[in-house]
Enzyme design. Structure first.
Site, PDB file in Angstrom:
ATOM      1  N   GLY A  31       0.817  -1.210   0.000  1.00 42.90           N
ATOM      2  CA  GLY A  31       0.000   0.000   0.000  1.00 42.90           C
ATOM      3  C   GLY A  31       0.852   1.263   0.000  1.00 42.90           C
ATOM      4  O   GLY A  31       1.917   1.311   0.614  1.00 42.90           O
ATOM      5  N   GLY A  32       0.389   2.278  -0.719  1.00 41.47           N
ATOM      6  CA  GLY A  32       1.053   3.575  -0.695  1.00 41.47           C
ATOM      7  C   GLY A  32       2.226   3.745  -1.637  1.00 41.47           C
ATOM      8  O   GLY A  32       2.962   4.731  -1.535  1.00 41.47           O
ATOM      9  N   GLY A  34       1.894   3.778  -5.066  1.00 39.89           N
ATOM     10  CA  GLY A  34       1.476   4.375  -6.334  1.00 39.89           C
ATOM     11  C   GLY A  34       0.988   3.369  -7.363  1.00 39.89           C
ATOM     12  O   GLY A  34       1.110   3.597  -8.570  1.00 39.89           O
ATOM     13  N   ASP A  59      -9.526  -2.832  -5.348  1.00 42.99           N
ATOM     14  CA  ASP A  59      -9.183  -2.262  -4.041  1.00 42.99           C
ATOM     15  C   ASP A  59     -10.416  -1.545  -3.497  1.00 42.99           C
ATOM     16  O   ASP A  59     -10.961  -0.663  -4.156  1.00 42.99           O
ATOM     17  CB  ASP A  59      -8.028  -1.270  -4.209  1.00 42.99           C
ATOM     18  CG  ASP A  59      -7.488  -0.746  -2.891  1.00 42.99           C
ATOM     19  OD1 ASP A  59      -8.202  -0.860  -1.864  1.00 42.99           O
ATOM     20  OD2 ASP A  59      -6.366  -0.216  -2.880  1.00 42.99           O
ATOM     21  N   ASN A 264       8.870   3.235  -7.940  1.00 41.39           N
ATOM     22  CA  ASN A 264       8.196   4.533  -8.030  1.00 41.39           C
ATOM     23  C   ASN A 264       8.738   5.515  -6.987  1.00 41.39           C
ATOM     24  O   ASN A 264       9.421   5.139  -6.039  1.00 41.39           O
ATOM     25  CB  ASN A 264       6.688   4.325  -7.833  1.00 41.39           C
ATOM     26  CG  ASN A 264       5.859   5.490  -8.320  1.00 41.39           C
ATOM     27  OD1 ASN A 264       6.326   6.319  -9.103  1.00 41.39           O
ATOM     28  ND2 ASN A 264       4.624   5.575  -7.867  1.00 41.39           N
ATOM     29  N   CYS A 273      18.386  19.990   0.320  1.00 40.00           N
ATOM     30  CA  CYS A 273      18.089  19.887   1.746  1.00 40.00           C
ATOM     31  C   CYS A 273      18.679  18.599   2.299  1.00 40.00           C
ATOM     32  O   CYS A 273      18.888  17.630   1.560  1.00 40.00           O
ATOM     33  CB  CYS A 273      16.583  19.950   2.004  1.00 40.00           C
ATOM     34  SG  CYS A 273      15.681  18.491   1.452  1.00 40.00           S
ATOM     35  N   CYS A 276      16.428  15.454   1.849  1.00 38.81           N
ATOM     36  CA  CYS A 276      16.441  14.941   0.480  1.00 38.81           C
ATOM     37  C   CYS A 276      17.718  14.146   0.217  1.00 38.81           C
ATOM     38  O   CYS A 276      17.682  13.088  -0.424  1.00 38.81           O
ATOM     39  CB  CYS A 276      16.333  16.090  -0.522  1.00 38.81           C
ATOM     40  SG  CYS A 276      14.780  17.015  -0.419  1.00 38.81           S
TER      41      CYS A 276
END
Length: 335
Positions: A31-32, A34, A59, A264, A273, A276
């Site tokens: 899940g999560g 994409g 889903d 993904n 930053c 990142c």
């Protein structure tokens, strides 16, 4: 003699687009990650080459409505901006009650009565309700003759049950048909009391027989790599990679072809930053592991974008990255 390392396969889903024999394509993962964006994008690319494409969400969250910014239902609906792409959403937890009422229209009342009777009988067989829901949908879909069907699946546990449903249904329907002789006299007496003389247990039995025949065909197709394949979607993190490896192993056990993995939400710029930079290093680490684990897979790398991918136009634009590897715009951030 030392084996030479394999040449990396093309980092693209072009191999699926070109495989005209494919009938069923499943897209799944943790899940999560994409999945819906990726499955919708794949359906868009397939629509360029195939006569008719259907994307089905299994889903319960039904994210394809959000992805295309268009409401879909349990009936195939044309996607805005396309002539040959359709979408539908089913809730496997709803069982036979999720099916359109038109499905139970027939020459007499037998099929409508059969819906309730079948549901009660099915409820007595643990684990078969969800599988029967898939089975009915597959029967509907096969009758519509779409060139190819893309499944936007629920997270891994549901996906594995979806893949296994033909075996579950075949076993369950076998039990139901063996019960036919016991149930038939009771059912016949019950419906005659209601004055429905044209209803017979044989009509219900015939429906089960028809379904079993369709499911046997689907089972054969699912295990035929010329007709069925699975696309795993993950992100470059430990838990997602672990889940992907488990999924690949389970699919292999089930005899389901899998040779494409989408990674993904990748960062391509990272020096602006500290967070990142940290995320970029983590992703690099797991990308190396993916390259080692899946050297005989097509590994497609997709970017984490600044904006959400929504609507037909957004999906169309994003879908190009499935075919042509993403190239980040040149910035001072990059190595």
């Amino acid at each position: 003699m030392v084996d030479e390392p394999l040449e990396p396969l093309e980092p693209s889903l072009q191999n699926l687009i070109d495989q005209q024999s494919l009938k069923w394509i499943f897209v799944g993962g943790k899940g999560g990650v994409g999945k819906t964006t990726c499955s919708s994008s794949l359906a868009v690319q397939l629509a360029k080459k195939r006569d008719s494409v259907l994307i089905i969400s299994t889903d319960p969250a039904h994210n394809i409505s959000d992805a295309f910014d268009q409401k879909f239902t349990k009936v195939p609906t044309k996607v805005n901006g396309f002539d040959n792409l359709f979408a539908m959403e089913i809730d496997p937890n709803a069982g036979l009650n999720e099916l359109p009422e038109e499905y139970f229209d027939g020459e007499n009342e037998a099929l409508r009565v059969g819906k309730g009777v079948m549901q009660e009988m099915i409820n007595a067989l643990p684990g078969i309700d969800e599988a029967m829901s898939y089975a009915e949908v597959m029967k509907l879909v096969k009758g519509m003759n779409f060139s190819v069907v893309v499944f936007d699946t629920a997270p891994t546990g549901h996906t594995l049950r979806l893949i296994a449903f033909p075996q579950v249904v075949e076993k369950g329907l076998g039990k139901l048909l063996r019960l036919k002789m016991k149930v038939a006299p009771i059912l016949t007496q019950f419906v005659s009391m209601l004055g429905m003389t044209d209803v017979s247990a044989d009509s219900l039995s015939q429906k089960l027989d028809d379904m079993l025949r369709v499911i046997s065909q689907v089972n054969e197709q699912f295990q035929n790599p010329d007709q069925t394949t699975f696309v795993c979607v993950c992100i470059a993190e430990f838990f997602s990679l672990y889940e992907t490896e488990r999924l690949v192993q389970e699919l292999t056990k089930c005899g389901i072809d899998v040779h494409n993995i989408i990674v993904n939400q990748l960062l391509y710029t990272h020096k602006s930053c500290s967070m990142c930079t940290s995320r970029f290093k983590i992703q690099e680490k797991y990308l190396d592991q993916i390259a080692d684990l899946y050297e005989d897979f097509h590994v497609i790398k997709l970017p984490l974008l600044e904006k959400e991918v929504r609507g037909s136009d957004g999906i169309k634009a994003f879908s190009e990255h499935l075919i042509t590897p993403y190239e980040p715009p040149a910035t001072n951030d990059q190595k």
